[in-house]
Design a protein around this motif. Structure first.
Motif, mmCIF file in Angstrom:
data_model
loop_
_atom_site.group_PDB
_atom_site.id
_atom_site.type_symbol
_atom_site.label_atom_id
_atom_site.label_comp_id
_atom_site.label_asym_id
_atom_site.label_seq_id
_atom_site.Cartn_x
_atom_site.Cartn_y
_atom_site.Cartn_z
ATOM 1 N N ASP A 108 0.824 -1.202 0.000
ATOM 2 C CA ASP A 108 0.000 0.000 0.000
ATOM 3 C C ASP A 108 0.865 1.262 0.000
ATOM 4 O O ASP A 108 0.615 2.203 -0.760
ATOM 5 N N VAL A 109 1.895 1.293 0.847
ATOM 6 C CA VAL A 109 2.759 2.469 0.950
ATOM 7 C C VAL A 109 3.550 2.678 -0.344
ATOM 8 O O VAL A 109 3.671 3.807 -0.838
ATOM 9 N N ILE A 110 4.100 1.606 -0.899
ATOM 10 C CA ILE A 110 4.901 1.721 -2.125
ATOM 11 C C ILE A 110 4.056 2.280 -3.274
ATOM 12 O O ILE A 110 4.512 3.146 -4.037
ATOM 13 N N LYS A 111 2.820 1.831 -3.389
ATOM 14 C CA LYS A 111 1.959 2.305 -4.477
ATOM 15 C C LYS A 111 1.436 3.716 -4.212
ATOM 16 O O LYS A 111 1.414 4.562 -5.109
ATOM 17 N N LYS A 112 1.006 3.977 -2.988
ATOM 18 C CA LYS A 112 0.392 5.272 -2.672
ATOM 19 C C LYS A 112 1.384 6.425 -2.823
ATOM 20 O O LYS A 112 1.043 7.499 -3.328
ATOM 21 N N PHE A 113 2.622 6.207 -2.382
ATOM 22 C CA PHE A 113 3.614 7.289 -2.405
ATOM 23 C C PHE A 113 4.629 7.145 -3.543
ATOM 24 O O PHE A 113 5.639 7.857 -3.536
ATOM 25 N N ASP A 114 4.347 6.226 -4.473
ATOM 26 C CA ASP A 114 5.181 6.055 -5.674
ATOM 27 C C ASP A 114 6.669 5.961 -5.314
ATOM 28 O O ASP A 114 7.508 6.727 -5.810
ATOM 29 N N LEU A 115 6.995 5.013 -4.450
ATOM 30 C CA LEU A 115 8.374 4.878 -3.982
ATOM 31 C C LEU A 115 9.300 4.353 -5.076
ATOM 32 O O LEU A 115 10.522 4.569 -5.006
ATOM 33 N N ARG A 116 8.763 3.671 -6.059
ATOM 34 C CA ARG A 116 9.609 3.238 -7.182
ATOM 35 C C ARG A 116 10.287 4.448 -7.828
ATOM 36 O O ARG A 116 11.490 4.425 -8.132
ATOM 37 N N LYS A 117 9.523 5.499 -8.028
ATOM 38 C CA LYS A 117 10.053 6.696 -8.670
ATOM 39 C C LYS A 117 11.044 7.408 -7.756
ATOM 40 O O LYS A 117 12.100 7.871 -8.210
ATOM 41 N N GLU A 118 10.715 7.499 -6.471
ATOM 42 C CA GLU A 118 11.613 8.181 -5.543
ATOM 43 C C GLU A 118 12.953 7.454 -5.427
ATOM 44 O O GLU A 118 14.008 8.088 -5.360
ATOM 45 N N TYR A 119 12.912 6.120 -5.403
ATOM 46 C CA TYR A 119 14.144 5.348 -5.291
ATOM 47 C C TYR A 119 14.816 5.134 -6.653
ATOM 48 O O TYR A 119 15.871 4.502 -6.717
ATOM 49 N N LYS A 120 14.202 5.662 -7.726
ATOM 50 C CA LYS A 120 14.713 5.487 -9.089
ATOM 51 C C LYS A 120 14.884 4.009 -9.423
ATOM 52 O O LYS A 120 15.923 3.567 -9.910
ATOM 53 N N MET A 121 13.822 3.254 -9.149
ATOM 54 C CA MET A 121 13.829 1.809 -9.366
ATOM 55 C C MET A 121 12.603 1.383 -10.177
ATOM 56 O O MET A 121 11.989 0.356 -9.920
ATOM 57 N N GLU A 122 12.254 2.211 -11.195
ATOM 58 C CA GLU A 122 11.066 1.930 -11.988
ATOM 59 C C GLU A 122 11.144 0.586 -12.710
ATOM 60 O O GLU A 122 10.129 -0.095 -12.903
ATOM 61 N N ASP A 123 12.358 0.205 -13.122
ATOM 62 C CA ASP A 123 12.521 -1.023 -13.900
ATOM 63 C C ASP A 123 13.109 -2.171 -13.085
ATOM 64 O O ASP A 123 13.425 -3.225 -13.637
ATOM 65 N N ASP A 124 13.272 -1.973 -11.785
ATOM 66 C CA ASP A 124 13.860 -3.003 -10.930
ATOM 67 C C ASP A 124 12.789 -4.002 -10.497
ATOM 68 O O ASP A 124 11.589 -3.750 -10.612
ATOM 69 N N TYR A 125 13.273 -5.131 -9.976
ATOM 70 C CA TYR A 125 12.358 -6.125 -9.418
ATOM 71 C C TYR A 125 11.647 -5.539 -8.198
ATOM 72 O O TYR A 125 12.220 -4.739 -7.442
ATOM 73 N N TYR A 126 10.400 -5.973 -8.020
ATOM 74 C CA TYR A 126 9.605 -5.450 -6.893
ATOM 75 C C TYR A 126 10.256 -5.793 -5.556
ATOM 76 O O TYR A 126 10.201 -5.002 -4.603
ATOM 77 N N GLU A 127 10.873 -6.978 -5.472
ATOM 78 C CA GLU A 127 11.529 -7.381 -4.225
ATOM 79 C C GLU A 127 12.639 -6.401 -3.846
ATOM 80 O O GLU A 127 12.860 -6.127 -2.661
ATOM 81 N N ASP A 128 13.333 -5.856 -4.867
ATOM 82 C CA ASP A 128 14.392 -4.876 -4.586
ATOM 83 C C ASP A 128 13.805 -3.568 -4.072
ATOM 84 O O ASP A 128 14.396 -2.896 -3.218
ATOM 85 N N VAL A 129 12.643 -3.200 -4.586
ATOM 86 C CA VAL A 129 11.967 -1.990 -4.102
ATOM 87 C C VAL A 129 11.558 -2.168 -2.638
ATOM 88 O O VAL A 129 11.698 -1.249 -1.821
ATOM 89 N N VAL A 130 11.067 -3.353 -2.308
ATOM 90 C CA VAL A 130 10.679 -3.651 -0.919
ATOM 91 C C VAL A 130 11.888 -3.546 0.005
ATOM 92 O O VAL A 130 11.811 -2.974 1.099
ATOM 93 N N LYS A 131 13.032 -4.080 -0.430
ATOM 94 C CA LYS A 131 14.253 -3.999 0.385
ATOM 95 C C LYS A 131 14.681 -2.547 0.578
ATOM 96 O O LYS A 131 15.113 -2.164 1.672
ATOM 97 N N ALA A 132 14.556 -1.749 -0.476
ATOM 98 C CA ALA A 132 14.909 -0.329 -0.354
ATOM 99 C C ALA A 132 13.982 0.380 0.630
ATOM 100 O O ALA A 132 14.431 1.211 1.437
ATOM 101 N N TRP A 133 12.701 0.048 0.592
ATOM 102 C CA TRP A 133 11.737 0.634 1.536
ATOM 103 C C TRP A 133 12.066 0.224 2.969
ATOM 104 O O TRP A 133 12.033 1.049 3.884
ATOM 105 N N GLN A 134 12.388 -1.036 3.164
ATOM 106 C CA GLN A 134 12.696 -1.519 4.507
ATOM 107 C C GLN A 134 13.947 -0.850 5.073
ATOM 108 O O GLN A 134 14.047 -0.650 6.286
ATOM 109 N N LYS A 135 14.901 -0.486 4.200
ATOM 110 C CA LYS A 135 16.092 0.222 4.666
ATOM 111 C C LYS A 135 15.761 1.652 5.103
ATOM 112 O O LYS A 135 16.490 2.239 5.895
ATOM 113 N N ASN A 136 14.694 2.190 4.559
ATOM 114 C CA ASN A 136 14.293 3.561 4.895
ATOM 115 C C ASN A 136 13.169 3.604 5.927
ATOM 116 O O ASN A 136 12.515 4.637 6.088
ATOM 117 N N LEU A 137 12.933 2.474 6.586
ATOM 118 C CA LEU A 137 11.931 2.396 7.653
ATOM 119 C C LEU A 137 12.575 1.825 8.905
ATOM 120 O O LEU A 137 13.219 0.782 8.865
#
Length: 402
Positions: A108-137
């Motif tokens: 929900d948080v990744i989609k609502k706040f468009d964290l893919r774009k903020e982390y510049k990971m638009e083309d990365d695997y979703y699991e990598d985006v989750v790991k990046a979010w967890q590092k920032n939480l």
């Protein structure tokens, strides 16, 4: 021997200083460049801001604690606390941490706040985006009993918005879980309540038919005392039955509390069977309570109806307020998390920290510089004193490079 050791140490230290003095210009230049590079990176790298919100669990009545007469062991536990009161296991705050780390809230948080774009990971695997979010939480349970939720973001306002949104989602999910649990409790109590009403209606009808057939029978004081005592014991057994089923439903068959409640219920049933059959040792010393089988057949039949009615009336006194309480718990939608400090947009960046990068560059360059000069000095001495080994080592290194 001691003097020789001291001489060796002294010579080694002198050699160490000699190498540093010999390569002092290289070391100074190398340390300066690396430290400057780390410092410049800290200055030009994207700035990250952190926002922190602090929350407390809301005080709420525990369903088990509303059951008057249930053992203190079960009353001091709740479905959310598990074994924490006994073994220091998961607490309410631990449950909050698990909810905040759940895939539901993460997605929900990744989609609502468009964290893919903020982390510049638009083309990365979703699991990598989750790991990046967890590092920032960051989720920390403080000694004071509160939970701090810290979020890092390149946008100060966004960091605060995400932190406060996490509290909203935590309240939403935790309330839904509590309502689901309360509904299961209400359904169990409701089933037993309806059964109680039906049993009373049947017994009252049986009493009416008995009185019409035989007339009113005077009950001796001993039998009345027996009935009242037995009704209290049956009420206690029923409470143990409710306790056992509620604990079983919340924790499962293999939980220690479930087994403990089952043992209490079995012992009480055994006691009741002994009282009914006249084999209980306490009856031999008591002249007030008598076994039912010794009463005359007619009076005994009346006594059974009278006793069962007393039991059902006692159960009704107990189950009706409990049933009402269960219905209230099911529809209650009060916040389960209280906000102590709401997150606001931070003014100063949290990372990269200039001082940390400066010290890191200084220490790492010093260590690496010393390694380089001492390795170089070792090869120089090896070239002078053992050229054959020097050629072997340099040849091996060249081979590895190719």
């Amino acid at each position: 021997m001691k003097q020789q050791t001291e001489t060796t140490i002294g010579n080694t230290f002198i050699e160490f200083l000699t190498v540093i003095v010999k390569y002092r210009k290289f070391l100074a230049t190398f340390i300066f460049i690396v430290t400057l590079g780390a410092t410049i990176y800290a200055l030009v790298a994207p700035k990250w801001y952190k926002a922190t919100v602090s929350v407390f669990p809301a005080e709420k009545s525990d369903f088990l604690s509303t059951i008057t007469g249930i053992s203190g062991l079960a009353r001091n536990l709740s479905a959310s606390r598990g074994l924490s009161a006994l073994t220091g296991g998961p607490t309410e705050l631990d449950k909050y941490v698990a909810i905040l780390k759940s895939a539901t809230i993460t997605d929900d948080v990744i989609k609502k706040f468009d964290l893919r774009k903020e982390y510049k990971m638009e083309d990365d695997y979703y699991e990598d985006v989750v790991k990046a979010w967890q590092k920032n939480l960051e989720l920390n349970i403080e000694d004071e009993g509160n939970l701090t939720i810290t979020v890092y973001s390149k946008d100060p306002k966004k960091a605060a918005d995400v932190a406060n949104y996490l509290v909203e989602k935590l309240n939403e999910v935790n309330t839904r879980l509590s309502v689901t649990n309360a509904k299961a409790n209400r359904e169990f109590i409701e089933k037993r309540y309806n059964q109680n009403i039906e049993d009373i209606a049947n017994l009252e009808n049986a009493m009416k038919q008995f009185q019409q057939k035989y007339g009113v029978i005077a009950i001796p004081e001993q039998i009345e005392a027996t009935v009242k005592s037995m009704s209290e014991i049956y009420l206690e057994m029923y409470k143990k039955e409710v306790e056992y089923n509620v604990v079983k439903q919340n924790y499962g068959d293999d939980h220690p509390l479930t087994k403990f409640a089952k043992v209490n219920l079995d012992e009480l049933r055994k006691k009741i069977n002994q009282l009914n059959s006249g084999t209980d040792l306490s009856q031999k010393d008591s002249k007030l309570l008598i076994p039912f089988k010794q009463a005359p057949e007619l009076a005994n039949e009346y006594l059974k109806i009278y006793r069962n009615l007393e039991i059902q009336y006692k159960i009704l006194e107990f189950i009706q307020p409990l049933y009402e309480q269960a219905k209230v718990e099911e529809v209650r939608n009060t916040p389960s998390v209280l906000v102590l400090d709401k997150a606001g947009p931070p003014e100063k960046k949290a990372k990269p920290r200039l001082r940390v990068y400066f010290l890191l560059g200084l220490v790492s360059s010093l260590v690496l510089g010393l390694f380089i000069v001492f390795t170089w000095e070792m090869f120089e001495k090896l070239k002078q004193n053992d050229y054959q080994r020097y050629e072997y080592l340099t040849g091996w290194i060249r081979f590895k490079k190719n």
